[in-house]
Design a protein around this motif. Structure first.
Motif, PDB file in Angstrom:
ATOM      1  N   GLY A 302      56.477 -11.712 134.636  1.00 28.38           N
ATOM      2  CA  GLY A 302      54.574 -10.688 134.632  1.00 28.38           C
ATOM      3  C   GLY A 302      54.460 -10.381 133.658  1.00 28.38           C
ATOM      4  O   GLY A 302      53.813 -11.650 132.335  1.00 28.38           O
ATOM      5  N   THR A 303      54.192  -8.911 133.187  1.00 25.06           N
ATOM      6  CA  THR A 303      53.977  -8.654 131.691  1.00 25.06           C
ATOM      7  C   THR A 303      54.763  -8.974 130.661  1.00 25.06           C
ATOM      8  O   THR A 303      53.439  -9.008 129.748  1.00 25.06           O
ATOM      9  CB  THR A 303      52.921  -7.204 131.951  1.00 25.06           C
ATOM     10  N   ALA A 304      55.297  -8.882 130.206  1.00 21.25           N
ATOM     11  CA  ALA A 304      56.735  -9.027 129.738  1.00 21.25           C
ATOM     12  C   ALA A 304      56.340 -10.360 128.837  1.00 21.25           C
ATOM     13  O   ALA A 304      56.641 -11.047 128.108  1.00 21.25           O
ATOM     14  CB  ALA A 304      57.969  -8.771 130.117  1.00 21.25           C
ATOM     15  N   VAL A 347      63.026  -9.877 127.738  1.00 24.85           N
ATOM     16  CA  VAL A 347      61.853  -9.080 127.073  1.00 24.85           C
ATOM     17  C   VAL A 347      61.556  -8.014 128.693  1.00 24.85           C
ATOM     18  O   VAL A 347      61.022  -8.773 129.543  1.00 24.85           O
ATOM     19  CB  VAL A 347      60.293  -9.541 126.741  1.00 24.85           C
ATOM     20  N   SER A 348      61.655  -7.251 128.454  1.00 25.31           N
ATOM     21  CA  SER A 348      61.777  -6.446 129.887  1.00 25.31           C
ATOM     22  C   SER A 348      61.313  -5.008 129.680  1.00 25.31           C
ATOM     23  O   SER A 348      62.469  -4.390 128.876  1.00 25.31           O
ATOM     24  CB  SER A 348      63.092  -6.671 130.959  1.00 25.31           C
ATOM     25  N   GLN A 349      60.125  -4.279 130.228  1.00 24.24           N
ATOM     26  CA  GLN A 349      60.156  -3.066 130.574  1.00 24.24           C
ATOM     27  C   GLN A 349      60.993  -2.351 131.001  1.00 24.24           C
ATOM     28  O   GLN A 349      61.966  -1.485 129.733  1.00 24.24           O
ATOM     29  CB  GLN A 349      58.925  -2.802 130.740  1.00 24.24           C
ATOM     30  N   SER A 350      61.575  -2.324 132.023  1.00 25.23           N
ATOM     31  CA  SER A 350      62.024  -1.337 132.390  1.00 25.23           C
ATOM     32  C   SER A 350      63.914  -1.625 131.988  1.00 25.23           C
ATOM     33  O   SER A 350      64.896  -0.834 132.285  1.00 25.23           O
ATOM     34  CB  SER A 350      62.812  -1.568 134.251  1.00 25.23           C
ATOM     35  N   GLY A 351      63.919  -3.018 131.796  1.00 26.74           N
ATOM     36  CA  GLY A 351      65.573  -3.370 131.959  1.00 26.74           C
ATOM     37  C   GLY A 351      66.435  -3.844 132.647  1.00 26.74           C
ATOM     38  O   GLY A 351      67.266  -4.088 133.150  1.00 26.74           O
ATOM     39  N   GLU A 352      65.957  -4.233 133.493  1.00 26.90           N
ATOM     40  CA  GLU A 352      66.700  -4.549 135.177  1.00 26.90           C
ATOM     41  C   GLU A 352      66.160  -4.864 135.791  1.00 26.90           C
ATOM     42  O   GLU A 352      66.438  -5.268 136.867  1.00 26.90           O
ATOM     43  CB  GLU A 352      66.030  -3.171 135.826  1.00 26.90           C
ATOM     44  N   THR A 353      64.551  -6.438 135.571  1.00 29.48           N
ATOM     45  CA  THR A 353      64.903  -7.048 136.269  1.00 29.48           C
ATOM     46  C   THR A 353      65.474  -8.202 136.916  1.00 29.48           C
ATOM     47  O   THR A 353      65.594  -9.004 135.840  1.00 29.48           O
ATOM     48  CB  THR A 353      62.972  -7.176 136.138  1.00 29.48           C
ATOM     49  N   ILE A 354      65.775  -8.342 137.549  1.00 30.29           N
ATOM     50  CA  ILE A 354      66.814  -9.064 138.286  1.00 30.29           C
ATOM     51  C   ILE A 354      66.801 -10.403 138.036  1.00 30.29           C
ATOM     52  O   ILE A 354      67.708 -11.020 137.150  1.00 30.29           O
ATOM     53  CB  ILE A 354      67.027  -9.055 139.698  1.00 30.29           C
ATOM     54  N   ALA A 398      52.658   4.101 136.501  1.00 31.89           N
ATOM     55  CA  ALA A 398      52.431   3.155 137.124  1.00 31.89           C
ATOM     56  C   ALA A 398      52.902   1.617 136.793  1.00 31.89           C
ATOM     57  O   ALA A 398      53.838   1.499 136.012  1.00 31.89           O
ATOM     58  CB  ALA A 398      50.671   3.267 136.125  1.00 31.89           C
ATOM     59  N   VAL A 399      52.764   0.765 137.899  1.00 34.18           N
ATOM     60  CA  VAL A 399      53.482  -0.182 138.817  1.00 34.18           C
ATOM     61  C   VAL A 399      52.681  -1.329 137.613  1.00 34.18           C
ATOM     62  O   VAL A 399      53.444  -1.700 136.776  1.00 34.18           O
ATOM     63  CB  VAL A 399      52.860  -0.569 140.335  1.00 34.18           C
ATOM     64  N   ALA A 400      51.476  -0.845 137.012  1.00 33.92           N
ATOM     65  CA  ALA A 400      50.483  -2.127 136.170  1.00 33.92           C
ATOM     66  C   ALA A 400      51.087  -1.255 134.870  1.00 33.92           C
ATOM     67  O   ALA A 400      51.202  -0.425 134.090  1.00 33.92           O
ATOM     68  CB  ALA A 400      49.171  -2.016 135.962  1.00 33.92           C
ATOM     69  N   SER A 401      51.411  -1.882 134.211  1.00 34.51           N
ATOM     70  CA  SER A 401      51.881  -2.167 132.856  1.00 34.51           C
ATOM     71  C   SER A 401      51.222  -2.308 132.369  1.00 34.51           C
ATOM     72  O   SER A 401      50.235  -3.118 131.910  1.00 34.51           O
ATOM     73  CB  SER A 401      53.045  -3.348 131.908  1.00 34.51           C
ATOM     74  N   THR A 402      50.681  -0.989 130.900  1.00 33.96           N
ATOM     75  CA  THR A 402      50.027  -1.437 129.972  1.00 33.96           C
ATOM     76  C   THR A 402      50.590  -0.319 128.472  1.00 33.96           C
ATOM     77  O   THR A 402      50.490  -2.035 127.408  1.00 33.96           O
ATOM     78  CB  THR A 402      48.854  -0.013 129.672  1.00 33.96           C
ATOM     79  N   LEU A 485      45.833 -10.879 135.384  1.00 35.68           N
ATOM     80  CA  LEU A 485      46.821  -9.844 136.224  1.00 35.68           C
ATOM     81  C   LEU A 485      46.553  -9.007 136.424  1.00 35.68           C
ATOM     82  O   LEU A 485      46.977  -8.346 138.099  1.00 35.68           O
ATOM     83  CB  LEU A 485      48.663 -10.432 135.403  1.00 35.68           C
ATOM     84  N   LYS A 486      46.010  -8.161 135.153  1.00 38.51           N
ATOM     85  CA  LYS A 486      45.570  -6.618 135.415  1.00 38.51           C
ATOM     86  C   LYS A 486      45.145  -6.551 136.489  1.00 38.51           C
ATOM     87  O   LYS A 486      45.648  -5.434 137.942  1.00 38.51           O
ATOM     88  CB  LYS A 486      45.329  -6.070 134.166  1.00 38.51           C
ATOM     89  N   LEU A 487      44.041  -7.088 136.202  1.00 37.77           N
ATOM     90  CA  LEU A 487      42.344  -7.032 137.692  1.00 37.77           C
ATOM     91  C   LEU A 487      43.132  -7.288 139.105  1.00 37.77           C
ATOM     92  O   LEU A 487      43.556  -6.815 140.151  1.00 37.77           O
ATOM     93  CB  LEU A 487      41.666  -8.065 137.110  1.00 37.77           C
ATOM     94  N   LYS A 488      44.098  -8.819 139.795  1.00 36.58           N
ATOM     95  CA  LYS A 488      44.725  -9.287 140.106  1.00 36.58           C
ATOM     96  C   LYS A 488      45.609  -7.686 140.887  1.00 36.58           C
ATOM     97  O   LYS A 488      44.926  -7.506 141.941  1.00 36.58           O
ATOM     98  CB  LYS A 488      45.611  -9.845 139.752  1.00 36.58           C
ATOM     99  N   GLU A 489      46.018  -7.211 140.378  1.00 38.28           N
ATOM    100  CA  GLU A 489      47.394  -6.649 140.647  1.00 38.28           C
ATOM    101  C   GLU A 489      46.890  -5.690 141.376  1.00 38.28           C
ATOM    102  O   GLU A 489      47.315  -4.647 142.268  1.00 38.28           O
ATOM    103  CB  GLU A 489      48.846  -6.205 139.965  1.00 38.28           C
ATOM    104  N   ILE A 490      46.099  -4.307 140.582  1.00 38.09           N
ATOM    105  CA  ILE A 490      45.707  -3.619 141.018  1.00 38.09           C
ATOM    106  C   ILE A 490      44.253  -3.505 141.657  1.00 38.09           C
ATOM    107  O   ILE A 490      43.681  -2.225 142.479  1.00 38.09           O
ATOM    108  CB  ILE A 490      45.481  -2.030 140.355  1.00 38.09           C
TER     109      ILE A 490
END
Ligand code: M6R
Length: 609
Positions: A302-304, A347-354, A398-402, A485-490
């Motif tokens: 995704g964003t990452a 690269v991962s914001q959450s560090g948990e993306t499987i 927010a789900v949408a990463s900024t 991606l940002k526009l699509k997802e929200i």
């Protein structure tokens, strides 16, 4: 993100401290603690984990006293642990401190204090504060705190408590929020309004550089020169939900506006004083080690993943090492060619993306060296990788990463420049020029976010179109991918990003009268080519919204509207060019009445394949 609370009055402090910290739980944290002063003893209770664990720990032996401070910690310097939790104290337990932010020069302060005999218990930057206060204490609490502040560099909100002055809390801030709640015979301190609104709605908002001496029946505020400041009482009329969002309508908007600070924090202490080199102490690489890499993979979702695409440019352009960027869910099944001269960066914001975690494990299994870029200390990905660089964006709700995206770009840039420094692939003069411009980026982000009105207008005007295209070349193309991606997802609009030069190989057939095309033209090296592609879509009667650097007079001739972002080097401008795209998607989602923070079918952290 860390949370701060403080109490002074005639009631027991601990119940408010726990209650206030509970109200800040939504910000995310990994440990919690309180310190209460009574009878010349500062009693500190702290633990890793949730507040419930702290409550359990103190059950039946809650520290008693009418003055206290509390903290929820979101780890940056030092892993989540009991010892790293706040409050921190000095060697003799005379002072207790809670702190949000980052003390940039803590290493040199710590070394100096250790050489003077101070004994540190934690790995945190914060612990230098009580020790420094102990070292500099001259019998006058306020004056001594000022001496401490003179020596500290960085961003902070801090509350100091002293057993030698049991009738006051002293607090101050720089680039981190701090508020004082005014009660009747009691006063409160907090990093955020939600912590105090159940007790009072009358507040003082503390400004950068101000210092407040908070007693139970008075609050005395001075500026950095010690001159008295007359404050207006700010009456909070937000409800609890609005207060959590800092008065913004959605977390996404709040997080967009948090980017100057998130970027500043992520940069902090990672550029040397004269802007000539990047300092990544967490890596400690040598020239020989960097030269051993035959190839770098950047793997993410995704964003990452989009940040990784920009990272490829940075590492290749500056360090001249070949980089491949992969979508994590593809990488692990495509039998990538990896050996022990490969570096895999996940690269991962959450560090948990499987998907990303699995790709990391696969890269390790194949013998790659691994490096994680993540926002969450102690996350699965941080634990699994050989090395970690943290983005210090604070929790993203927010789900949408900024803000995660912009801070990932910062880390990618720092990494590219760091590798280039070791490999000698960027001339010293150019490096200095780039790092000087990089330092200015937080201010330029603030400037870009100041004027959102035109973007609101475009969102209203084009918000009901079914399709939107984003085009650009070079780094503009990578940013276009993130914008779409940002526009699509929200907003649920069909949005596609295209390399501007690729349109004519098929997709141009979809460009018809009135189709909105967001065209990025910030890359100097391909500017004329991009302009030609913009003319192509304009010739098909598309509506063109251009993104350009201030001072561009050409694009206006062909675009229907132009949004300008401040001028900087073309390598750095993605950090600015993405901002109008984030705002455009946000306001378009608002126009369409979409649930901005929780878009349909999506989760913040994706832990299924
Ligand atoms: O936590 P991660 O960075 O690993 O998450 C990766 C993606 O799931 C994430 O960036 C997703 O694409 C966002 N919703 C985009 O805004």
């Amino acid at each position: 993100m860390c949370g701060i609370v403080g109490y002074i009055g005639s009631n027991q402090a601990a119940p408010f401290l726990i209650e206030g910290l509970t109200k800040l739980e939504y910000r995310g944290y990994d440990s919690a603690g309180i310190a209460v002063l009574n009878d010349q003893i500062i009693c500190v209770e702290k633990t890793v984990g949730r507040l419930a664990a702290l409550e359990e720990k103190i059950e039946g032996k809650t520290p008693e006293g009418c003055i206290g401070i509390g903290h929820t910690r979101w780890a940056t310097h030092g892993r989540p642990s009991d010892t790293n939790s706040h409050p921190h104290t000095d060697c003799h337990g005379d002072f207790a401190v809670v702190h949000n932010g980052i003390i940039e020069n803590y290493m040199e302060l710590k070394e100096d204090l250790i050489s003077k005999g101070h004994v540190f218990k934690s790995e945190t930057d914060t612990e230098v504060l009580p020790h420094l206060l102990e070292e500099l204490y001259n019998g006058d609490f306020e004056a001594s705190v000022r001496e401490v502040l003179k020596r500290v560099e960085g961003s902070y909100a801090i509350v100091f408590m002293s057993k030698k002055d049991p009738d006051k809390l002293i607090c101050t801030k720089q680039d981190n929020p701090l508020v004082i709640g005014l009660g009747d015979g009691e006063n409160f301190v907090a990093s955020d309004i939600p912590a105090i609104i159940s007790r009072t709605r009358r507040t003082y908002i503390v400004n950068d550089g101000e210092l407040a001496v908070v007693k139970k029946d008075s609050v005395w505020i001075t500026n950095s020169l010690g001159e008295p400041v007359t404050k207006k009482v700010f009456e909070v009329n937000w409800n609890a939900e609005a207060a959590e969002k800092g008065g913004y309508e959605h977390f996404m908007l709040k997080e967009i506006h948090e980017q100057p600070k998130a970027v500043r924090d992520t940069l902090s202490s990672r550029i040397n004083k004269d802007n000539s080199a990047v300092v990544l102490e967490e890596l400690g690489w040598t020239e020989e080690y960097v030269n051993s890499f035959s190839k770098v993979f950047i793997v993410a979702c995704g964003t990452a993943y989009h940040a990784g695409l920009v990272g490829k440019y940075y590492i290749e352009r500056m360090a001249r090492v070949p980089v491949e960027v992969d979508i994590a869910s593809e990488f692990r099944y495509r039998q990538p060619i990896i050996d022990d001269n490969t570096l895999t960066i996940v690269v991962s914001q959450s560090g948990e993306t499987i998907d990303t975690l699995a790709a990391l494990k696969e890269a390790k299994r194949l013998g790659s060296k691994t490096l994680a870029v993540t926002n969450v200390v102690g996350s699965s990905i941080a634990r699994e990788a050989d090395q970690v660089i943290y983005t210090w964006a604070g929790p993203e709700i927010a789900v949408a990463s900024t803000k995660a995206y912009t801070t990932q770009l910062i880390v990618m840039f720092l990494l590219g420049a760091y590798m280039a420094g070791l490999r000698g692939t960027v001339a010293p003069r150019r490096m200095k020029e780039l790092l000087t411009m990089l330092r200015n980026i937080p201010a330029q982000i603030s400037e870009t976010l100041e004027d959102v009105e035109p973007i609101k207008v475009f969102a209203k005007k084009y918000g009901f179109n079914n399709d939107v295209f984003f085009i650009g070349r070079a780094l503009d193309y990578e940013v276009a991918l993130e914008g779409s991606l940002k526009l699509k997802e929200i907003s649920y609009i069909h949005a596609e990003a295209y390399a501007a030069g690729e349109l004519k190989h098929g997709t141009l057939a979809l460009i018809t009268q009135g189709v909105p095309v967001v065209a990025l033209a910030t890359q100097k090296s391909v500017y004329d080519k991009t302009l030609s592609n913009i003319k192509e879509v304009k010739a098909r009667d598309a509506v063109v919204i251009g993104i350009a650097a201030t001072g561009d007079t050409e694009l206006e001739k062909y675009a229907d509207h132009v949004i300008f972002v401040p001028r900087t080097d073309e390598l750095l401008i993605p950090l600015l060019a993405v901002l109008p795209l984030q705002l455009l998607s946000y306001y378009t989602a608002i126009t369409r009445g979409a649930d901005v923070d929780k878009p349909r079918n999506l989760a913040k952290s994706v832990t299924v394949e």
